[in-house]
Design a protein around this motif. Structure first.
Motif, PDB file in Angstrom:
ATOM      1  N   GLU A 182       0.810  -1.221   0.000  1.00 50.63           N
ATOM      2  CA  GLU A 182       0.000   0.000   0.000  1.00 50.63           C
ATOM      3  C   GLU A 182       0.847   1.276   0.000  1.00 50.63           C
ATOM      4  O   GLU A 182       0.351   2.353   0.357  1.00 50.63           O
ATOM      5  CB  GLU A 182      -0.927  -0.015   1.208  1.00 50.63           C
ATOM      6  CG  GLU A 182      -1.918  -1.165   1.160  1.00 50.63           C
ATOM      7  CD  GLU A 182      -2.289  -1.627   2.558  1.00 50.63           C
ATOM      8  OE1 GLU A 182      -2.707  -0.777   3.357  1.00 50.63           O
ATOM      9  OE2 GLU A 182      -2.134  -2.820   2.845  1.00 50.63           O
ATOM     10  N   LYS A 183       2.090   1.161  -0.408  1.00 51.89           N
ATOM     11  CA  LYS A 183       2.963   2.341  -0.446  1.00 51.89           C
ATOM     12  C   LYS A 183       2.331   3.444  -1.293  1.00 51.89           C
ATOM     13  O   LYS A 183       1.856   3.217  -2.398  1.00 51.89           O
ATOM     14  CB  LYS A 183       4.328   1.947  -1.011  1.00 51.89           C
ATOM     15  CG  LYS A 183       5.344   3.084  -1.004  1.00 51.89           C
ATOM     16  CD  LYS A 183       6.705   2.597  -1.490  1.00 51.89           C
ATOM     17  CE  LYS A 183       7.734   3.711  -1.450  1.00 51.89           C
ATOM     18  NZ  LYS A 183       9.079   3.246  -1.907  1.00 51.89           N
ATOM     19  N   ASN A 184       2.338   4.670  -0.734  1.00 50.94           N
ATOM     20  CA  ASN A 184       1.791   5.865  -1.398  1.00 50.94           C
ATOM     21  C   ASN A 184       0.331   5.695  -1.791  1.00 50.94           C
ATOM     22  O   ASN A 184      -0.114   6.186  -2.836  1.00 50.94           O
ATOM     23  CB  ASN A 184       2.627   6.234  -2.622  1.00 50.94           C
ATOM     24  CG  ASN A 184       4.007   6.714  -2.260  1.00 50.94           C
ATOM     25  OD1 ASN A 184       4.232   7.200  -1.146  1.00 50.94           O
ATOM     26  ND2 ASN A 184       4.963   6.569  -3.168  1.00 50.94           N
ATOM     27  N   SER A 185      -0.432   4.990  -0.936  1.00 53.86           N
ATOM     28  CA  SER A 185      -1.866   4.836  -1.193  1.00 53.86           C
ATOM     29  C   SER A 185      -2.692   5.598  -0.152  1.00 53.86           C
ATOM     30  O   SER A 185      -3.867   5.304   0.053  1.00 53.86           O
ATOM     31  CB  SER A 185      -2.250   3.350  -1.145  1.00 53.86           C
ATOM     32  OG  SER A 185      -2.037   2.818   0.149  1.00 53.86           O
ATOM     33  N   CYS A 186      -2.068   6.563   0.519  1.00 53.37           N
ATOM     34  CA  CYS A 186      -2.714   7.274   1.622  1.00 53.37           C
ATOM     35  C   CYS A 186      -3.190   8.662   1.212  1.00 53.37           C
ATOM     36  O   CYS A 186      -3.111   9.627   1.984  1.00 53.37           O
ATOM     37  CB  CYS A 186      -1.764   7.383   2.809  1.00 53.37           C
ATOM     38  SG  CYS A 186      -1.154   5.789   3.393  1.00 53.37           S
ATOM     39  N   VAL A 189      -1.016  12.185   1.578  1.00 56.77           N
ATOM     40  CA  VAL A 189       0.109  11.964   2.478  1.00 56.77           C
ATOM     41  C   VAL A 189       0.957  10.803   1.971  1.00 56.77           C
ATOM     42  O   VAL A 189       0.446   9.725   1.698  1.00 56.77           O
ATOM     43  CB  VAL A 189      -0.377  11.654   3.918  1.00 56.77           C
ATOM     44  CG1 VAL A 189       0.801  11.397   4.843  1.00 56.77           C
ATOM     45  CG2 VAL A 189      -1.238  12.795   4.436  1.00 56.77           C
ATOM     46  N   ALA A 190       2.254  11.024   1.823  1.00 57.56           N
ATOM     47  CA  ALA A 190       3.144   9.939   1.414  1.00 57.56           C
ATOM     48  C   ALA A 190       3.271   8.943   2.551  1.00 57.56           C
ATOM     49  O   ALA A 190       3.507   9.322   3.700  1.00 57.56           O
ATOM     50  CB  ALA A 190       4.507  10.494   1.030  1.00 57.56           C
ATOM     51  N   CYS A 191       3.093   7.666   2.259  1.00 60.23           N
ATOM     52  CA  CYS A 191       3.195   6.668   3.314  1.00 60.23           C
ATOM     53  C   CYS A 191       3.766   5.376   2.746  1.00 60.23           C
ATOM     54  O   CYS A 191       3.750   5.138   1.537  1.00 60.23           O
ATOM     55  CB  CYS A 191       1.830   6.401   3.959  1.00 60.23           C
ATOM     56  SG  CYS A 191       0.634   5.640   2.840  1.00 60.23           S
ATOM     57  N   ASN A 192       4.269   4.555   3.630  1.00 58.68           N
ATOM     58  CA  ASN A 192       4.882   3.291   3.244  1.00 58.68           C
ATOM     59  C   ASN A 192       4.583   2.245   4.326  1.00 58.68           C
ATOM     60  O   ASN A 192       5.480   1.802   5.040  1.00 58.68           O
ATOM     61  CB  ASN A 192       6.396   3.473   3.061  1.00 58.68           C
ATOM     62  CG  ASN A 192       7.060   2.244   2.475  1.00 58.68           C
ATOM     63  OD1 ASN A 192       6.418   1.406   1.844  1.00 58.68           O
ATOM     64  ND2 ASN A 192       8.358   2.120   2.684  1.00 58.68           N
ATOM     65  N   PRO A 193       3.309   1.854   4.473  1.00 62.25           N
ATOM     66  CA  PRO A 193       2.920   0.992   5.595  1.00 62.25           C
ATOM     67  C   PRO A 193       3.389  -0.451   5.440  1.00 62.25           C
ATOM     68  O   PRO A 193       3.316  -1.038   4.362  1.00 62.25           O
ATOM     69  CB  PRO A 193       1.388   1.069   5.574  1.00 62.25           C
ATOM     70  CG  PRO A 193       1.053   1.359   4.155  1.00 62.25           C
ATOM     71  CD  PRO A 193       2.155   2.232   3.640  1.00 62.25           C
ATOM     72  N   SER A 194       3.892  -1.011   6.539  1.00 59.87           N
ATOM     73  CA  SER A 194       4.302  -2.406   6.580  1.00 59.87           C
ATOM     74  C   SER A 194       4.238  -2.884   8.029  1.00 59.87           C
ATOM     75  O   SER A 194       4.010  -2.087   8.939  1.00 59.87           O
ATOM     76  CB  SER A 194       5.713  -2.592   6.018  1.00 59.87           C
ATOM     77  OG  SER A 194       6.662  -1.906   6.821  1.00 59.87           O
ATOM     78  N   ASP A 217       4.181  -0.013  11.081  1.00 59.48           N
ATOM     79  CA  ASP A 217       4.922   1.137  10.568  1.00 59.48           C
ATOM     80  C   ASP A 217       4.071   1.928   9.586  1.00 59.48           C
ATOM     81  O   ASP A 217       3.644   1.417   8.550  1.00 59.48           O
ATOM     82  CB  ASP A 217       6.218   0.665   9.886  1.00 59.48           C
ATOM     83  CG  ASP A 217       7.166   1.820   9.632  1.00 59.48           C
ATOM     84  OD1 ASP A 217       7.065   2.836  10.326  1.00 59.48           O
ATOM     85  OD2 ASP A 217       8.000   1.682   8.726  1.00 59.48           O
ATOM     86  N   GLN A 218       3.792   3.203   9.924  1.00 59.71           N
ATOM     87  CA  GLN A 218       3.034   4.130   9.090  1.00 59.71           C
ATOM     88  C   GLN A 218       1.638   3.596   8.770  1.00 59.71           C
ATOM     89  O   GLN A 218       1.187   3.612   7.624  1.00 59.71           O
ATOM     90  CB  GLN A 218       3.801   4.455   7.809  1.00 59.71           C
ATOM     91  CG  GLN A 218       5.118   5.143   8.074  1.00 59.71           C
ATOM     92  CD  GLN A 218       5.804   5.644   6.829  1.00 59.71           C
ATOM     93  OE1 GLN A 218       5.162   5.887   5.814  1.00 59.71           O
ATOM     94  NE2 GLN A 218       7.116   5.807   6.889  1.00 59.71           N
ATOM     95  N   TYR A 219       0.958   3.111   9.797  1.00 59.82           N
ATOM     96  CA  TYR A 219      -0.433   2.681   9.650  1.00 59.82           C
ATOM     97  C   TYR A 219      -1.370   3.884   9.747  1.00 59.82           C
ATOM     98  O   TYR A 219      -0.951   5.002  10.003  1.00 59.82           O
ATOM     99  CB  TYR A 219      -0.778   1.691  10.757  1.00 59.82           C
ATOM    100  CG  TYR A 219      -0.482   0.253  10.424  1.00 59.82           C
ATOM    101  CD1 TYR A 219      -1.267  -0.779  10.938  1.00 59.82           C
ATOM    102  CD2 TYR A 219       0.573  -0.097   9.592  1.00 59.82           C
ATOM    103  CE1 TYR A 219      -1.020  -2.099  10.661  1.00 59.82           C
ATOM    104  CE2 TYR A 219       0.836  -1.411   9.297  1.00 59.82           C
ATOM    105  CZ  TYR A 219       0.045  -2.415   9.829  1.00 59.82           C
ATOM    106  OH  TYR A 219       0.294  -3.723   9.540  1.00 59.82           O
TER     107      TYR A 219
END
Length: 226
Positions: A182-186, A189-194, A217-219
């Motif tokens: 889901e990287k950059n699917s926020c 806002v730039a995000c990289n959730p894992s 991370d970045q939820y």
């Protein structure tokens, strides 16, 4: 507050060759009420209900590869709503993997090591309103995308790769990584959730000792680590 006055559990398993068909139907009758919240208007008056708790239906299969190794799969359907009807294919632990004397590795959707570390301690089997999920889960038990439900640590996580060591005299380790699909699917806002999750446990007879760690991370659609 809940009083389960009747519960019926049924399990079934049928095997043909390397494929096993299995399932559990768990349904109970409860009297429930909810009071004492910060908004009295949201209190729930006493009511009766019929609930299906963690009922499931699935397929498991194995294929011998030689050298003590085998390929395996599991496809488990969740939300077998025996009380109201309906269901979801592969809604529960489902994966494809390999195993041997070196351990087990698989890809798919599965309970995290953090969740598994204490699940066997629940006398209710993590089912019904009395299960510890409703007390210690910290949110939802449903399978959630990385970028949502940051507070939920009783998770069946999607897009994971897990490795389990063999059991050595009652001791084992589990490691899990949930991919950052889901990287950059926020939105803006730039995000990289894992997610990473790990556990170490020792189980011998009635004794269980475990420790676990999990990081989201970045939820929650945020570029902040939680």
């Amino acid at each position: 507050l809940a009083l389960a006055v009747a519960a019926v559990t049924g399990t079934a398993q049928a095997q043909s060759g390397p494929v096993t068909l299995y399932g559990t139907l768990y349904i109970d009758f409860e009297t429930v009420r909810g009071t004492g919240g910060t908004v009295p208007a949201n209190d729930l008056p006493t009511r009766n209900r019929v609930s299906s708790n963690s009922s499931n239906f699935g397929l498991r299969g194995t294929e011998k590869l030689g050298g003590g190794n085998e390929a395996w799969f599991q496809l488990e359907s969740g939300s077998v709503a025996i009380d109201v009807g309906g269901g979801a294919l592969a809604g529960r632990n489902s994966a494809v993997g390999l195993r041997g004397e070196w351990g087990t590795v698989f890809l798919g959707q599965w309970d995290t090591p953090y969740k598994n570390a204490t699940s066997n301690l629940d006398p209710f089997g993590n089912t019904s309103i009395s299960g510890y999920t409703n007390i210690m889960g910290g949110g939802t038990t449903a399978t959630s995308a990385n970028a949502t439900s940051r507070q939920g640590f009783d998770r069946r996580q999607r897009n994971v790769i897990q490795y389990w060591t063999p059991e050595f005299n009652g001791f084992n380790v589990r490691l899990s990584y949930s991919a950052n699909e889901e990287k950059n699917s926020c939105g803006t806002v730039a995000c990289n959730p894992s997610q990473i999750s790990a556990s170490a446990a020792y189980r011998k007879g009635e004794l269980t000792v475990s420790t676990a760690y999990e990081r989201h991370d970045q939820y929650a659609n945020s570029a902040t680590a939680f």
